[in-house]
Design a protein around this motif. Structure first.
Motif, mmCIF file in Angstrom:
data_model
loop_
_atom_site.group_PDB
_atom_site.id
_atom_site.type_symbol
_atom_site.label_atom_id
_atom_site.label_comp_id
_atom_site.label_asym_id
_atom_site.label_seq_id
_atom_site.Cartn_x
_atom_site.Cartn_y
_atom_site.Cartn_z
ATOM 1 N N LEU A 1 0.789 -1.191 -0.138
ATOM 2 C CA LEU A 1 -0.031 0.065 0.064
ATOM 3 C C LEU A 1 1.007 1.198 -0.026
ATOM 4 N N THR A 2 1.354 1.462 -1.095
ATOM 5 C CA THR A 2 2.171 2.748 -1.377
ATOM 6 C C THR A 2 1.352 4.150 -1.571
ATOM 7 N N PRO A 3 2.081 5.236 -1.397
ATOM 8 C CA PRO A 3 1.307 6.335 -1.583
ATOM 9 C C PRO A 3 0.876 6.516 -2.935
ATOM 10 N N LYS A 4 1.544 5.814 -4.224
ATOM 11 C CA LYS A 4 1.044 5.995 -5.478
ATOM 12 C C LYS A 4 -0.144 4.909 -5.501
ATOM 13 N N ARG A 5 -0.288 3.909 -4.882
ATOM 14 C CA ARG A 5 -1.349 2.867 -5.062
ATOM 15 C C ARG A 5 -2.582 3.423 -3.913
#
Length: 119
Positions: free
Chosen positions: A50-54
Motif C-alpha cells: 500500500l504505497t502512496p501511489k497505490r
C-alpha cells in the motif's frame, strides 16, 4: 459503504485458528459472520503493497472508474507498466475490480487497520 480490514503483525497460526473455529461453528449449525481481512506479516510488507501511489490510484478509481489501465495511467499521469503492476497488486487484495468489459473500479470507501506493535 465497502470497508476493507487490514491486520498487520498477525501470525498465520492465529489466522488459521480463526478459520478453523469458524468452520467448526458452521459445521455445528451456528451462524458465522462473513468477513474479509487482509493480513500482512509486518509493517514493511504493508508499506511495500500500500504505497502512496497505490493509495492515490484507489482514491481515483473510487471517484472515477476507468475503462482500462491505459486510461487510468493517463488520468494519473503515470507510466502504463507501473500502473498495471499496481492494479494487479491491488486486485490481488480485492481492492480493485475489473469488470467483464475491462473497466477498473474500486468499491472500497474505507480501509481500517489494526497494527500490532508487540508480537
Amino acid at each position: 459503504m465497502a470497508r476493507a480490514e487490514i491486520e498487520v503483525g498477525r501470525g498465520l497460526r492465529e489466522a488459521a485458528a480463526d478459520v478453523a473455529a469458524a468452520w467448526k461453528a458452521a459445521e455445528t449449525g451456528h451462524l458465522v459472520a462473513a468477513g474479509d481481512r487482509i493480513l500482512f506479516r509486518d509493517w514493511e510488507a504493508l508499506c511495500a503493497v500500500l504505497t502512496p501511489k497505490r493509495y492515490a490510484l484507489l482514491r481515483h478509481l473510487r471517484q472515477s472508474p476507468e475503462s482500462g489501465v491505459r486510461a487510468l495511467a493517463r488520468a494519473l499521469g503515470r507510466d502504463v507498466r507501473r500502473v498495471h503492476q499496481d492494479v494487479v497488486a491491488l486486485a490481488d487484495l480485492g481492492l480493485v475490480t475489473r469488470g467483464e468489459d475491462g473497466r477498473l473500479s474500486s468499491e472500497v470507501d474505507e480501509i481500517a487497520s489494526t497494527i500490532r506493535v508487540a508480537v
